[in-house]
Structure formats: structure tokens, C-alpha cells
Scaffold this active site. Sequence first.
Site, PDB file in Angstrom:
ATOM      1  N   ASP A 134     -19.811   0.240 -44.144  1.00 56.58           N
ATOM      2  CA  ASP A 134     -21.148   0.820 -44.217  1.00 56.58           C
ATOM      3  C   ASP A 134     -22.014   0.190 -43.142  1.00 56.58           C
ATOM      4  O   ASP A 134     -21.736  -0.909 -42.644  1.00 56.58           O
ATOM      5  CB  ASP A 134     -21.757   0.622 -45.603  1.00 56.58           C
ATOM      6  CG  ASP A 134     -22.119  -0.831 -45.888  1.00 56.58           C
ATOM      7  OD1 ASP A 134     -21.204  -1.675 -45.806  1.00 56.58           O
ATOM      8  OD2 ASP A 134     -23.295  -1.133 -46.179  1.00 56.58           O
ATOM      9  N   GLU A 178     -22.404  -3.281 -48.189  1.00 60.86           N
ATOM     10  CA  GLU A 178     -22.891  -4.619 -47.843  1.00 60.86           C
ATOM     11  C   GLU A 178     -24.322  -4.573 -47.323  1.00 60.86           C
ATOM     12  O   GLU A 178     -25.146  -5.425 -47.670  1.00 60.86           O
ATOM     13  CB  GLU A 178     -21.970  -5.245 -46.790  1.00 60.86           C
ATOM     14  CG  GLU A 178     -22.203  -6.738 -46.564  1.00 60.86           C
ATOM     15  CD  GLU A 178     -23.307  -7.038 -45.564  1.00 60.86           C
ATOM     16  OE1 GLU A 178     -23.819  -8.175 -45.568  1.00 60.86           O
ATOM     17  OE2 GLU A 178     -23.683  -6.143 -44.774  1.00 60.86           O
TER      18      GLU A 178
END
Length: 454
Positions: free
Chosen positions: A92, A156
Site C-alpha cells: 500500500d 501500513e
Amino acid sequence: MTAHPISETVASLMPRAKAELTELVAFRSVADPAQFPRSECEAAAGWVADALRAEEFQDVALLDTPDGTQSVYGYLPGPAGAPTVLLYAHYDVQPPLDESAWLSPPFELTERDGRWFGRGAADCKGGFIMHLLALRALKANGGVPVSVKVIAEGSEEQGTGGLERYAEAHPELLAADTIVIGDTGNFRVGLPTVTATLRGMTMLRVQLDTLEGNLHSGQFGGAAPDALAAMIQLLASLRAEDGTTTVDGLTSDARWDGLHYPEGEFRSDAKVLDGVGLIGTGTVADRIWARPAVTVIGIDCPPVVGATPSLQASARAQISLRVPPGQDATEATKLLTAHLESHAPWGARVSVEQVGQGQPFRADITSPAYASMAEAMRLAYPGEEMQSSGLGGSIPLCNTLSALYPEAEILLIGLSEPEAQIHAVNESVSPEELERLSVAEALFLRNYAESKKA
């Protein structure tokens, strides 16, 4: 680069690495469905899973984590009796911010001035490619000498803790003798660096309400309390005049003992405009690695274009507080919440919502795995010795893994050196750093396996 066979193999694999990073960067995998479709993250997760399967990983799985995102897991068995190493990255990315400010499209990997530009190129899709390169180099030179687990996180950057909660519920899944977190970076290009500390983080949203509805500023301004003005005053209370973070009860005077960060180099790295001063006191390293730092990362307010002469009835802001090692993020959250509640002016109604939190982390850089990494970096970066530094950012998973596996050694390396401009526009990765760190990781895995035989 030296003529070591591992180095030669990695060099030969770099065109493939660029092609793969191009594919991976193309996914707009911001883990916030309010900004980008969830399907973008799902597609990126599928790409990562396919890459692991192509490398003969077993038990490849898309893990549905409690925050609604997917982490990707795979296991590559090594020789009998070999230690297990967990390799971490995340797929991500941060949102691209103002896409018009990018010199090339943020989700198209573009080579320019010897670097590869694109959102996630360094943070941290490049980290996943680094792991692949290291493993491929080992396979081409006698095989992977350890058992390898790979985990690629899907949220994250949002700090919502999906993988942490999943790992706590499945503690056997990520168990390893050593863990390599591929999400930090060298102090600067060409200087091999491991990260000794990470600041933790807490993220809060605060809302102020003062009126039942917006009012005409001419008719009521001067007496009616304006929520946006109240918010500006509240946020100003979080900093002293010199810019030092001032949250009631939170100490902000710790010192950093370690690698020095010259102020001139920091100004250049941070691209501080001429004539604009730095904030805070103490050394630069004190301020960015050893002390708390508050940042207002968003405010809900009317844009300038289309603004009307109105008093705002409500205002909302999102606040990030970085928490250094030695302080507890949960306690810092309580202090920040209490500060916001007590400093709101004019009796404005205050509501505070926590949206993310992670504890600070301190690695044991005297452990045997670091000796193996130092030797590996010496070969990957001829003429340079491994350095250790702090990192102002947060990786909440580190503390979860440390708690679950207290005997495991945790090393932090990565591609996010200052020129990478992670989280900003025009993020990029140095292909030379990708190459050298992939060599270092491969050599580390070999060195580490040999050290366990001794």
C-alpha cells in the site's frame, strides 16, 4: 559493485526488476476507499501473491485482516535445520497528493536523472522487489540457504493495525529467527545504514462545534464564536514559538547519541526555502529521532475558491504525533487528547477520535544478525562500513513482532533515503540503491545461515 557472483547476478536482473516495479507502481493501492477503489489494493495484493507463487513459495495466501485490507503471505522452505527469516514489505502507498505537481504521472514508473519516479517506488513496493532480487540471486548461486517467510502488508501507511491484529490472533504464522523489515533506508545514497530506532505514532481527529449552523460574518462576526478560528487557536497551542512540540505533560528534551545529521545537509534534504528557519531546539538528530513531533496533516474547511463570508459552525482537523523511543504511545495519546480537550477556546465543544497508533521501537544492533548484515553491506558497498541511525517515521508492526517473538532479531533496512522524497510528490528510488541493497540482503541471508551452523 564488486565482481562477486551475487553482485553480477543482481546486476543482470535489474531490467526485470524495473519492469516488475513498473507493473506494481501502476496499482493505485492507497488503502483508503474514500480516495481510491478497494479493487486497486486487491489487484496489487494479487500481483504480489502471483510473484511469490512464481518463485515457488508455498502456502501463498491473501490474509483478510481486521481493518478490511489484505496482507500477502508466502513460505519458501530451506534446507533441513536452516533458520527461518521473515522478509517484510508493504504494497500500500500514500496518496499522490497534488498529481499536477508531479513531473511525471505518479502511478507510472518514469526514469529521470538516474532515478525511477513513482508513488511507492521506494516506499515500499521497491522493498518487495528488493526481496525478490535477493532471493533470485541466491537461487542462481547455489540456492536459498534459509527458510523464508514473506509478508507484504496492505495498510501500513494508514496505521490502522490490520496486520498487527492478525499476527496477534495467529502467532505461529510469522514466527522466525530473524526478521528483515525492508521499509526504512540509508542515511544517504551510497552509505549503508541500518535503522536503530523508530518513533511511534498516534493519529487523532478533533472536531470543534460552536454554532448550530453557519452564520453571515457581517451580521454576527465579532461576537459569535467561529469554529474555524477556534481550531486555529487550538492547533497553535501544540507548538511553542520556536516550533517545539508542546503537548501538556509530554517531555521534549531527549538527546540523540549516534550518527550526526548536519543542519546544512538536513536543510538540503528537506528542501527548506532560503531564509526559512528550522523549528525546535537541539541538534537535528535530537529533533527528528529522539523527541516527539506534532503535525497537523489535514483540516476540513472551506476552500478559498468559492468561499462565502460566513462564520463556520464546525471545524475538524487530523493530527499526527510522532512518539520517540522511551515514551509510550498510549500515554502520549491520552496526553494529546487531554491537551486538545482543555485548550479549546471559548468553551467550544470538543470531540476527539483516535484513528491510528503505533509504539516506538528500538533494535538491538549488537545482536549476531547485525554482524552478518555488516559483513554483507561491506561487500555490497565497497569502501563503506555499515552505519546506524534513527528514523522519525513509524512501523507499528515492529513492536508487535518483537512482543510475539522476543528471541527474534529484527533488522531494518530499505530504499527510503532522503532523495527518495517518500510521502511527497515526485517520490523516487535509486536503482543503484535497489541493486546494492538486494546484494546486501542476499549476502546477509548467506552469512546468517553460515553463522547458525557455527
